[in-house]
Design a protein around this motif. Structure first.
Motif, PDB file in Angstrom:
ATOM      1  N   ARG A  85      36.087   8.746 -38.441  1.00  0.00           N
ATOM      2  CA  ARG A  85      35.494  10.278 -39.136  1.00  0.00           C
ATOM      3  C   ARG A  85      35.668  11.056 -37.894  1.00  0.00           C
ATOM      4  O   ARG A  85      36.005  12.372 -38.486  1.00  0.00           O
ATOM      5  CB  ARG A  85      34.141  10.046 -39.442  1.00  0.00           C
ATOM      6  N   SER A  86      35.141  10.897 -36.938  1.00  0.00           N
ATOM      7  CA  SER A  86      35.106  11.939 -35.799  1.00  0.00           C
ATOM      8  C   SER A  86      36.520  12.097 -34.877  1.00  0.00           C
ATOM      9  O   SER A  86      36.531  12.779 -34.033  1.00  0.00           O
ATOM     10  CB  SER A  86      33.907  11.817 -35.219  1.00  0.00           C
TER      11      SER A  86
ATOM     12  N   ASN B 183      13.354  11.332 -26.212  1.00  0.00           N
ATOM     13  CA  ASN B 183      13.840   9.848 -26.724  1.00  0.00           C
ATOM     14  C   ASN B 183      15.524   9.875 -26.533  1.00  0.00           C
ATOM     15  O   ASN B 183      16.139   8.917 -26.808  1.00  0.00           O
ATOM     16  CB  ASN B 183      13.389   9.841 -28.291  1.00  0.00           C
TER      17      ASN B 183
ATOM     18  N   GLY C 201      18.754   9.248 -35.268  1.00  0.00           N
ATOM     19  CA  GLY C 201      20.183   9.683 -35.301  1.00  0.00           C
ATOM     20  C   GLY C 201      20.254  11.139 -35.763  1.00  0.00           C
ATOM     21  O   GLY C 201      19.489  11.840 -36.027  1.00  0.00           O
ATOM     22  N   GLN C 202      21.720  11.609 -35.541  1.00  0.00           N
ATOM     23  CA  GLN C 202      21.918  12.850 -36.225  1.00  0.00           C
ATOM     24  C   GLN C 202      21.332  12.989 -37.593  1.00  0.00           C
ATOM     25  O   GLN C 202      21.033  14.140 -38.160  1.00  0.00           O
ATOM     26  CB  GLN C 202      23.380  13.102 -36.116  1.00  0.00           C
TER      27      GLN C 202
ATOM     28  N   SER D   2      14.826  12.758 -34.140  1.00  0.00           N
ATOM     29  CA  SER D   2      16.176  12.309 -33.817  1.00  0.00           C
ATOM     30  C   SER D   2      16.397  10.933 -33.220  1.00  0.00           C
ATOM     31  O   SER D   2      17.475  10.325 -33.243  1.00  0.00           O
ATOM     32  CB  SER D   2      16.659  13.160 -32.645  1.00  0.00           C
TER      33      SER D   2
ATOM     34  N   GLY E  39      14.882   8.108 -22.999  1.00  0.00           N
ATOM     35  CA  GLY E  39      14.814   7.199 -24.211  1.00  0.00           C
ATOM     36  C   GLY E  39      16.280   6.445 -24.781  1.00  0.00           C
ATOM     37  O   GLY E  39      16.198   5.596 -25.464  1.00  0.00           O
TER      38      GLY E  39
ATOM     39  N   SER F 258      34.072   6.779 -34.438  1.00  0.00           N
ATOM     40  CA  SER F 258      34.702   5.970 -35.809  1.00  0.00           C
ATOM     41  C   SER F 258      35.838   6.959 -36.173  1.00  0.00           C
ATOM     42  O   SER F 258      36.101   8.030 -35.608  1.00  0.00           O
ATOM     43  CB  SER F 258      33.684   6.057 -36.947  1.00  0.00           C
TER      44      SER F 258
ATOM     45  N   VAL G  61      26.271   3.400 -30.350  1.00  0.00           N
ATOM     46  CA  VAL G  61      26.623   3.385 -31.856  1.00  0.00           C
ATOM     47  C   VAL G  61      25.789   2.413 -32.573  1.00  0.00           C
ATOM     48  O   VAL G  61      24.899   1.931 -31.962  1.00  0.00           O
ATOM     49  CB  VAL G  61      27.853   2.508 -31.900  1.00  0.00           C
TER      50      VAL G  61
ATOM     51  N   THR H 213      30.166  11.142 -30.526  1.00  0.00           N
ATOM     52  CA  THR H 213      29.890  12.256 -31.325  1.00  0.00           C
ATOM     53  C   THR H 213      28.406  12.223 -32.160  1.00  0.00           C
ATOM     54  O   THR H 213      28.168  12.761 -32.880  1.00  0.00           O
ATOM     55  CB  THR H 213      30.821  12.098 -32.382  1.00  0.00           C
ATOM     56  N   GLY H 214      27.522  11.038 -31.738  1.00  0.00           N
ATOM     57  CA  GLY H 214      26.239  10.894 -32.426  1.00  0.00           C
ATOM     58  C   GLY H 214      25.374  11.825 -31.590  1.00  0.00           C
ATOM     59  O   GLY H 214      25.634  12.388 -30.470  1.00  0.00           O
ATOM     60  N   ALA H 215      23.952  11.447 -32.027  1.00  0.00           N
ATOM     61  CA  ALA H 215      22.683  12.398 -31.378  1.00  0.00           C
ATOM     62  C   ALA H 215      22.706  11.932 -29.997  1.00  0.00           C
ATOM     63  O   ALA H 215      22.635  12.740 -28.935  1.00  0.00           O
ATOM     64  CB  ALA H 215      21.712  11.942 -31.782  1.00  0.00           C
ATOM     65  N   VAL H 216      22.877  10.729 -29.675  1.00  0.00           N
ATOM     66  CA  VAL H 216      22.548  10.271 -28.179  1.00  0.00           C
ATOM     67  C   VAL H 216      23.968  10.477 -27.333  1.00  0.00           C
ATOM     68  O   VAL H 216      23.998  11.004 -26.257  1.00  0.00           O
ATOM     69  CB  VAL H 216      22.617   8.655 -28.054  1.00  0.00           C
TER      70      VAL H 216
HETATM   71  N1  LIG Z   1      18.604   8.267 -31.158  1.00  0.00           N
HETATM   72  C1  LIG Z   1      17.766   7.867 -30.307  1.00  0.00           C
HETATM   73  O1  LIG Z   1      16.654   8.348 -29.819  1.00  0.00           O
HETATM   74  C2  LIG Z   1      18.000   6.663 -29.721  1.00  0.00           C
HETATM   75  C3  LIG Z   1      17.220   6.007 -28.871  1.00  0.00           C
HETATM   76  C4  LIG Z   1      17.650   4.636 -28.261  1.00  0.00           C
HETATM   77  C5  LIG Z   1      18.776   3.899 -28.689  1.00  0.00           C
HETATM   78  N2  LIG Z   1      19.433   4.350 -29.738  1.00  0.00           N
HETATM   79  C6  LIG Z   1      20.666   3.749 -30.315  1.00  0.00           C
HETATM   80  O2  LIG Z   1      21.719   4.067 -29.723  1.00  0.00           O
HETATM   81  C7  LIG Z   1      22.703   4.152 -31.011  1.00  0.00           C
HETATM   82  C8  LIG Z   1      23.358   5.558 -31.163  1.00  0.00           C
HETATM   83  O3  LIG Z   1      22.112   6.300 -31.878  1.00  0.00           O
HETATM   84  P1  LIG Z   1      22.533   7.939 -32.476  1.00  0.00           P
HETATM   85  O4  LIG Z   1      20.927   8.433 -32.499  1.00  0.00           O
HETATM   86  O5  LIG Z   1      23.203   8.465 -31.493  1.00  0.00           O
HETATM   87  O6  LIG Z   1      23.252   7.585 -33.887  1.00  0.00           O
HETATM   88  P2  LIG Z   1      23.981   8.574 -34.677  1.00  0.00           P
HETATM   89  O7  LIG Z   1      23.676  10.007 -34.081  1.00  0.00           O
HETATM   90  O8  LIG Z   1      24.144   8.258 -35.987  1.00  0.00           O
HETATM   91  O9  LIG Z   1      25.374   8.603 -33.887  1.00  0.00           O
HETATM   92  C9  LIG Z   1      26.317   7.104 -34.307  1.00  0.00           C
HETATM   93  C10 LIG Z   1      27.608   7.265 -33.273  1.00  0.00           C
HETATM   94  O10 LIG Z   1      28.246   6.073 -33.770  1.00  0.00           O
HETATM   95  C11 LIG Z   1      29.406   6.280 -34.230  1.00  0.00           C
HETATM   96  N3  LIG Z   1      29.933   5.194 -35.019  1.00  0.00           N
HETATM   97  C12 LIG Z   1      29.275   5.116 -36.290  1.00  0.00           C
HETATM   98  N4  LIG Z   1      30.001   4.069 -36.690  1.00  0.00           N
HETATM   99  C13 LIG Z   1      31.148   3.529 -35.874  1.00  0.00           C
HETATM  100  C14 LIG Z   1      32.139   2.852 -36.087  1.00  0.00           C
HETATM  101  N5  LIG Z   1      32.262   1.911 -37.156  1.00  0.00           N
HETATM  102  N6  LIG Z   1      33.159   2.834 -35.141  1.00  0.00           N
HETATM  103  C15 LIG Z   1      32.914   3.494 -34.077  1.00  0.00           C
HETATM  104  N7  LIG Z   1      32.020   4.465 -33.777  1.00  0.00           N
HETATM  105  C16 LIG Z   1      30.873   4.426 -34.917  1.00  0.00           C
HETATM  106  C17 LIG Z   1      29.252   7.689 -34.956  1.00  0.00           C
HETATM  107  O11 LIG Z   1      30.686   8.177 -34.901  1.00  0.00           O
HETATM  108  P3  LIG Z   1      30.925   9.246 -36.099  1.00  0.00           P
HETATM  109  O12 LIG Z   1      30.841  10.803 -35.378  1.00  0.00           O
HETATM  110  O13 LIG Z   1      32.593   9.043 -36.039  1.00  0.00           O
HETATM  111  O14 LIG Z   1      30.270   8.475 -37.130  1.00  0.00           O
HETATM  112  C18 LIG Z   1      28.644   8.229 -33.699  1.00  0.00           C
HETATM  113  O15 LIG Z   1      29.145   8.873 -32.594  1.00  0.00           O
HETATM  114  C19 LIG Z   1      21.964   3.258 -32.026  1.00  0.00           C
HETATM  115  O16 LIG Z   1      22.430   1.861 -31.847  1.00  0.00           O
HETATM  116  C20 LIG Z   1      20.678   3.698 -31.705  1.00  0.00           C
HETATM  117  O17 LIG Z   1      19.683   2.552 -32.450  1.00  0.00           O
HETATM  118  C21 LIG Z   1      19.168   5.825 -30.246  1.00  0.00           C
END
Ligand SMILES: NC(=O)c1ccc[n+]([C@@H]2O[C@H](COP(=O)([O-])OP(=O)(O)OC[C@H]3O[C@@H](n4cnc5c(N)ncnc54)[C@H](OP(=O)(O)O)[C@@H]3O)[C@@H](O)[C@H]2O)c1
Length: 352
Positions: free
Chosen positions: A41-42, A329, A164-165, A161, A333, A39, A74, A13-16
């Motif tokens: 939450r979603s 990204n 994250g979201q 982004s 990315g 989590s 996550v 459910t996150g940005a990735v």
């Molecule tokens: N964004 C980028 O450009 C990018 C690039 C490379 C790597 N990354 C890495 O990829 C990962 C995800 O990034 P994102 O940008 O998608 O972050 P995000 O938008 O904040 O999404 C986080 C995701 O993790 C879930 N989550 C958070 N806490 C949790 C828990 N305790 N148990 C289970 N699920 C949980 C969230 O679920 P809920 O909806 O329930 O909160 C959501 O689905 C991170 O480690 C980040 O460093 C990101």
């Protein structure tokens, strides 16, 4: 084995995660069940993947039962806790966070560069690099294969982004506060308009650039900058490579840009660099400044490749090139690189 493996998308459910669901719907379908996890939450939401609404489960031990491949999208601390649990239950984990990238028992894989590394995974975990490393590594790796890289000096212009979201929401909120105003012509006026709502950024991002992302490390470096160095060294198998990175947030929603000064062991020519880049998998050469052709994040967002333009030989060094590189990204990315790794693991299930 010859069966379609069960895939779990943890962090769906996150940005990735959102981009991952699109990619899973677009790529050849190598998966049996696809299980979506987040989590609490979603949990219960029903996003669409492979054309079907699919209920999101809360992350717990039951949700990981019977999973063959688990994509972890996550936060780092959640991956650090749950990836080993998923691996102990028999899943091959592909982790997008920084939790395991520098673990010597965890391969750090970019399929265009070190695909063979995916098979040596004693912990059952494979790591995908960070988005800034991934923005430049496919192009730099292709040039390295011919010229032998000896030093990189990079300046990264990071999109919102990648925080994250929350980062996207913060930037969009700030842009709505400054739109149509005359802000930006006196010190502090943008900061006052945006108020305390910097979101995950160290300073207002609308109408601004912020020379900081990540957390503070020794010597004034940020964690993001050190990651570019460490990850690049590990992927290229060059533990002594000289790398100096500066990471800057810019008011772009998605797609990173990187200015690269790459020094090589051997003399380089722009003509040969063009040939290499134009024929490298995962790279698009877009380099004709006379025609206004060079990549920008607004043009490449939503696309898969690494886009390279502004290729020049350094004026004072016949062994150095300057490049301007752009890449999404959230796709190469993050989600795309992880899914490429997962598909390589899935291919093992098709072998008898
Ligand atoms: N964004 C980028 O450009 C990018 C690039 C490379 C790597 N990354 C890495 O990829 C990962 C995800 O990034 P994102 O940008 O998608 O972050 P995000 O938008 O904040 O999404 C986080 C995701 O993790 C879930 N989550 C958070 N806490 C949790 C828990 N305790 N148990 C289970 N699920 C949980 C969230 O679920 P809920 O909806 O329930 O909160 C959501 O689905 C991170 O480690 C980040 O460093 C990101």
């Amino acid at each position: 084995m010859n069966r379609k493996p069960t895939l779990a998308v943890v962090g769906a459910t996150g940005a990735v995660g959102a981009v991952m669901l699109q990619i899973l719907s677009q790529h050849a379908d190598v998966w049996g069940d696809v299980r979506l996890i987040s989590s609490k939450r979603s949990a219960g939401r029903r996003p669409v993947v492979r054309g079907e609404e699919t209920e999101v489960l809360a992350l717990d031990e039951d949700a990981l039962e019977g999973v063959d491949v688990a994509l972890f999208l996550v936060p780092e601390e959640v991956a650090a806790q749950w990836a080993p649990i998923a691996a102990a239950k028999g899943a091959v984990v592909v982790d997008n966070s920084a939790a395991f990238r520098m673990d010597p028992d965890v391969p750090l894989v970019v399929p265009e560069i070190n695909p063979h590394a995916v098979r040596a995974r004693p912990r059952g975990i494979v790591a995908s690099p960070g988005c800034t490393t991934l923005a430049l590594i496919v192009a730099v790796g292709a040039l390295h294969a011919e010229f032998g890289v000896s030093e990189l000096v990079v300046s990264a212009y990071q999109a919102a982004s990648s925080a994250g979201q929350d980062g996207v929401t913060a930037l969009r909120g700030q842009l709505s506060l400054v739109a149509g105003t005359r802000l930006g012509d006196s010190p502090g006026d943008v900061r006052r308009a945006v108020g305390d709502d910097g979101g995950p950024f160290a300073a207002p991002l609308a109408l601004n650039v912020v020379p900081w992302s990540g957390s503070l490390r020794e010597g004034g470096w940020s964690s993001e900058e050190l990651r570019v160095r460490e990850e690049t060294r590990k992927i290229l198998g060059l533990p002594e490579l000289r790398v100096s990175a500066t990471c800057v947030r810019v008011p772009v929603v998605t797609a990173h840009s990187v200015s690269v000064h790459a020094k090589f062991e051997n003399e380089v020519t722009v003509a040969r660099a063009h040939e290499i880049l134009a024929t490298s998998p995962g790279v698009v050469l877009y380099d004709d400044p006379a025609a206004g052709d060079y990549p920008t994040p607004a043009d490449v967002v939503g696309t898969d490749p690494t886009w390279v333009g502004r290729v020049r030989r350094a004026l004072d060094d016949e062994r150095a090139l300057e490049l301007f590189v752009c890449g999404d990204n959230l796709r190469k990315g993050a989600a795309l690189n992880a899914v490429q790794i997962a598909e390589a693991v899935a291919a093992e299930f098709a072998v008898d």
